[in-house]
Design a protein around this motif. Structure first.
Motif: not given
Lengths: 206, 363
Positions: B119-125, B127-139, B236-237
């Motif tokens: 969970y923590e790893t997927v959460y950090l992934a 959060a990483s995308l969110n740092e780049i742009s809030p307009d992201f999708v994680l599959d 939040e993601f």
């Protein structure tokens, strides 16, 4: 708004007719002018015509969200895109052809002339057959007649050109038809629109 | 001011490093070169073929690192470790088919890959995308579920590999054709096709997925995915995480959860990762591991600051200009925070304003 790359020519026009029937029409496309991009904001579609072999490039690089492209191009270049539908139009096959009565005794390196270098290599590698690929850009049928190659790997539609030149299909590699492809990132961000279009167009395919 | 000097990818790199540090990951610095053997033994784990090799002074074959994960595992012992890295790797780029230097930031969690670790790893992934742009999708996908459904189809390895390639392209029509050719029972084919076609938010996909997981292996994998998702839904993601079984990594290295991240405006995935217990096993480790990498070079395309000007002020001078006046002018302008360039010839430079010290009327 979804950007759609269509292949210039008869196939593209046929595919557009299907899209129109599915409810994604864009009347301005039928006006005879030099415009390159056609938009129907109400339906949320923007069409543009590109060279058939370039469709997959536009889609892979995200300039188009979706596009229509022959399976031959997809198999040859293996672009990193989703292949959502078989449109079952532009049907033909990728085949090996040689002079009538050609028989591969397997005793020497097979000389293969083709436009589709990767398809030919993959096909023969799967059989463990050593080949010498000769990349040609057109008039592939000439190669075996002039002794440039033993066989050719090319698209065969009706087989008329082959017959007229005393050539014959040796074996079929794969069936070819037009496919609906989508950019992977676009699919994530425009999921609802792309899925709806795929569904509506898919429902019209027999 | 200094914010503007950093490029998007540099700013993201800093933000990510501080994010990973906050979650207890330690920095990992590796050398540019690694023994070539390491990559040969795990060739398929690498994203592309092609490694730049050269001989060391003693004749040993070395490589410019195409990957960081393998080195981290090689150097990690049996104990649990959490590390992050910011490194350049050398690979054949997918677009140009030529070698390129690519900047990567990523993290690896070695050992402790229970539900919380995943969970923590997927959460950090996310959060990483969110740092780049809030307009992201994680599959996210779970290879355990996929592999259970695939095993059930029967057939040999080559058949399953072919099916995997079709799934990666969401190619339902050819998946169906392949199954028919192989003589798979229609019910099993339909089950696989549901998996191929299902895409969406975690809850709705899990609901569709539950009845498909019939055997023990599938049930265990499903339970793990469900447990991780139920933690993720509370973050939040949650609305940016989707389940997508077309995310497939090589099953001889990866197992369990795998994921891929996209941000709006970049046409390919910018983040990729997963659980790679099989790779650990192949390298003689008993623990599991999970990690991901962010491909920073792709963010160049997000460059939001397309400047209309190269500099703020151009100070034009010539042989007649008093150099004291010139140096004072430049000093006073820079002290106001402006970027200044003193030149004899303006060339093609784009500037906001010009200070002419040539003593000639400007045309």
């Amino acid at each position: 708004m979804i950007n759609i790359a269509l292949p210039k020519g008869r196939l593209g026009e046929k595919v557009y007719a299907t899209f129109e029937q599915a409810g994604f029409e864009c009347p301005s496309i039928k006006e005879n002018n030099r415009k390159l991009i056609f938009e129907n904001a109400e339906k949320g579609v923007r069409y543009f015509w590109v060279k058939p072999s370039d469709v997959s490039i536009y889609v892979e690089r995200g300039a188009a969200d979706i596009g229509v492209c022959g399976k031959d191009i997809l198999a040859e270049y293996n672009p990193d895109v989703y292949e959502l539908l078989d449109l079952k139009t532009g049907v033909c096959r990728m085949a090996v052809a040689g002079k009538k009565g050609f028989y591969d005794d397997g005793g020497h390196t097979l000389k293969v002339a083709t436009k589709f270098v990767n398809i030919a290599k993959t096909f023969y590698a799967g059989k463990g057959r050593e080949i010498d690929v000769i990349k040609l850009n057109g008039s592939i049928e000439l190669a075996p007649i002039l002794g440039l190659s033993d066989v050719i790997v090319d698209i065969v539609e009706t087989g008329t050109t082959l017959k007229e030149n005393d050539l014959d299909v040796v074996e079929t590699i794969m069936p070819i038809s037009a496919r609906l492809i989508a950019n992977k990132a676009s699919f994530k961000f425009k999921t609802a629109q792309i899925e709806r279009l795929t569904e509506c167009v898919g429902a019209l395919i027999k | 001011m200094s914010e503007n000097i950093l490029k998007k990818e540099e700013r993201v790199a800093f933000a990510l490093r501080s994010l990973y540090k906050k979650y207890g990951y330690l920095p990992y610095k590796m050398s540019k070169f690694e023994a070539y053997d390491l990559y040969v033994a795990n060739k398929d784990f690498l994203v592309g073929d092609g490694v730049i090799t050269f001989n060391d002074t003693d004749g040993k074959l070395l490589a410019l690192k195409p990957d960081v994960t393998l080195s981290i595992i090689k150097n990690a012992g049996e104990e649990s470790r959490k590390v992050y890295y910011h490194e350049n790797v050398y690979r054949i780029s997918g677009e140009t088919k030529q070698f390129k230097e690519l900047m990567q930031v990523g993290l690896e969690r070695i050992g402790d890959t229970g539900v919380y670790g995943l969970y923590e790893t997927v959460y950090l992934a996310s959060a990483s995308l969110n740092e780049i742009s809030p307009d992201f999708v994680l599959d996210i996908s779970h290879l355990g579920v996929l592999s259970a459904v695939l095993q059930d189809l029967g057939g040999d390895n080559a058949f399953r590999k072919e099916i995997m390639a079709k799934i990666a392209k969401k190619n339902a029509h050819e998946t169906r054709a392949l199954c028919e050719k192989q003589g798979v029972a229609p019910k099993k084919t339909e089950r696989l096709l549901t998996l191929v076609k299902t895409y969406g938010d975690m809850q709705s996909v899990l609901k569709k997925l539950a009845p498909l997981c019939e055997n023990e292996q599938a049930k265990t994998a499903f339970a793990e995915l469900q447990a991780v998702c139920s933690l993720l839904t509370k973050t939040e993601f949650a609305d940016k995480i989707r389940l997508d079984f077309s995310v497939v990594n090589d099953m001889s290295y990866y197992n369990g959860i795998v994921f891929k991240g996209f941000v709006g405006g970049v046409c390919e995935g910018v983040l990729s990762g997963g659980q790679y217990d099989r790779l650990m096993e192949r390298m003689g480790r008993k623990t599991g591991a999970i990690g991901f990498a962010v491909y920073l070079d792709l963010l160049e395309r997000l460059s939001e600051n397309k400047n209309d000007y190269d500099i703020d002020t151009l100070v034009l001078y010539n042989a007649h200009t008093d150099l004291n006046v010139l140096s004072e002018t430049v000093a006073s302008l820079t002290s106001t925070g402006k970027s200044v360039s003193a030149l004899k010839d303006k060339g093609k430079l784009r500037f906001r304003e010009i200070v002419d010290l040539t003593g000639e009327e400007r045309k």
